[in-house]
Design a protein around this motif. Structure first.
Motif, PDB file in Angstrom:
ATOM      1  N   CYS A 198     126.752 -57.480  36.076  1.00  0.00           N
ATOM      2  CA  CYS A 198     128.048 -57.806  36.679  1.00  0.00           C
ATOM      3  C   CYS A 198     129.062 -56.663  36.517  1.00  0.00           C
ATOM      4  CB  CYS A 198     128.551 -59.118  36.090  1.00  0.00           C
ATOM      5  SG  CYS A 198     129.827 -59.930  37.069  1.00  0.00           S
ATOM      6  N   HIS A 199     130.071 -56.810  35.643  1.00  0.00           N
ATOM      7  CA  HIS A 199     131.010 -55.716  35.373  1.00  0.00           C
ATOM      8  C   HIS A 199     130.510 -54.799  34.247  1.00  0.00           C
ATOM      9  CE1 HIS A 199     133.806 -58.582  37.405  1.00  0.00           C
ATOM     10  NE2 HIS A 199     134.248 -57.465  37.941  1.00  0.00           N
ATOM     11  N   GLY A 200     129.392 -55.140  33.637  1.00  0.00           N
ATOM     12  CA  GLY A 200     128.840 -54.330  32.554  1.00  0.00           C
ATOM     13  C   GLY A 200     128.571 -52.879  32.938  1.00  0.00           C
ATOM     14  N   PRO A 201     128.140 -52.597  34.208  1.00  0.00           N
ATOM     15  CA  PRO A 201     127.908 -51.202  34.581  1.00  0.00           C
ATOM     16  C   PRO A 201     129.168 -50.330  34.536  1.00  0.00           C
ATOM     17  CG  PRO A 201     126.690 -52.646  36.065  1.00  0.00           C
ATOM     18  CD  PRO A 201     127.590 -53.523  35.231  1.00  0.00           C
ATOM     19  N   ALA A 202     130.327 -50.917  34.290  1.00  0.00           N
ATOM     20  CA  ALA A 202     131.540 -50.111  34.076  1.00  0.00           C
ATOM     21  C   ALA A 202     131.338 -49.185  32.871  1.00  0.00           C
ATOM     22  CB  ALA A 202     132.754 -51.010  33.850  1.00  0.00           C
ATOM     23  N   ALA A 203     130.387 -49.531  32.001  1.00  0.00           N
ATOM     24  CA  ALA A 203     130.069 -48.683  30.840  1.00  0.00           C
ATOM     25  C   ALA A 203     129.556 -47.312  31.266  1.00  0.00           C
ATOM     26  CB  ALA A 203     129.025 -49.373  29.956  1.00  0.00           C
ATOM     27  N   PHE A 204     128.973 -47.230  32.467  1.00  0.00           N
ATOM     28  CA  PHE A 204     128.404 -45.961  32.924  1.00  0.00           C
ATOM     29  C   PHE A 204     129.475 -45.012  33.475  1.00  0.00           C
ATOM     30  CE2 PHE A 204     124.727 -48.950  34.264  1.00  0.00           C
ATOM     31  CZ  PHE A 204     124.309 -49.075  32.943  1.00  0.00           C
ATOM     32  N   ILE A 205     130.646 -45.571  33.789  1.00  0.00           N
ATOM     33  CA  ILE A 205     131.704 -44.769  34.404  1.00  0.00           C
ATOM     34  C   ILE A 205     132.266 -43.766  33.384  1.00  0.00           C
ATOM     35  CG2 ILE A 205     133.950 -44.817  35.550  1.00  0.00           C
ATOM     36  CD1 ILE A 205     131.584 -46.107  37.143  1.00  0.00           C
TER      37      ILE A 205
END
Length: 217
Positions: free
Chosen positions: A125-132
């Motif tokens: 969900c919003h977890g891939p914000a960690a890759f930003i």
């Protein structure tokens, strides 16, 4: 024993709305993985108790979740984590992740270890914000050229928080060079690219938990 680090947000408010972890995105995978005999450790940037988005649960939580929620009552600080101890890392969602996950040095350090050692990396969900904002040893975005998914622009527009977020996740993933794969809003969509496994939304949680488990067995 196989050990998974599950990372959750510490942010409890965006604009005038309460937010935090989307509860099922921690509890459902943690339940699945514990049943498979894996050890689950909860972590966050600041450590301590994780705020839970009130929209992500009713007053009556499933009894089976009781013991599984323990790791988010007192999480370990990311700066105190030794990544050598873990076989996989998983970033849980919830709108709070859009605030404290991006451009975080502790997350970047952990991602570098998991990438260099070909360990499993997951996010929902919003977890891939960690890759930003995370860069590899060549100072290149870690998600450049990778197939990923995450909460879509269409879904964000329906959430009511679109205008209050620092960016739209779909747009920013593409901005950093990822190949974003969009599924239908509120429908299951999991994307696998080597050791990277991402899910688009809460409806993808059960599927991503199963796929992640298979990659560790």
């Amino acid at each position: 024993m196989t050990k998974i680090l599950m990372v959750a947000t510490n942010v409890d408010q965006i604009a005038d709305q309460q937010t935090g972890l989307w509860l099922s995105e921690f509890v459902e995978p943690a339940t699945e993985w514990r049943h498979a005999g894996f050890e689950v450790v909860g972590a966050s940037i600041k450590g301590g108790r994780i705020p839970i988005d009130p929209k992500s649960y009713s007053n009556e939580l499933p009894r089976v979740w009781d013991g599984v929620m323990e790791p988010i009552h007192d999480t370990t600080k990311l700066s105190e984590i030794n990544p050598e101890s873990y076989d996989g890392i998983f970033f849980c969602g919830g709108h709070g992740a859009m605030v404290d996950f991006p451009n975080n040095k502790d997350i970047g350090f952990l991602l570098a270890h998991f990438i260099q050692n070909d360990k499993l990396i997951g996010a929902i969900c919003h977890g891939p914000a960690a890759f930003i904002g995370a860069k590899d040893v060549n100072d290149t975005a870690v998600i450049k050229g990778r197939k990923v998914t995450g909460y879509s622009n269409k879904e964000e527009k329906e959430s009511g928080l679109e205008e209050d977020l620092p960016f739209l996740l779909e747009d920013q993933l593409q901005e950093e060079g990822a190949s974003y794969e969009e599924g239908e809003p509120s429908s299951e969509n999991v994307v696998v690219d080597g050791n990277w496994i991402t899910g688009q939304n809460p409806q993808s949680t059960h599927a991503i938990a199963e796929i992640y488990k298979e990659h560790l067995q």
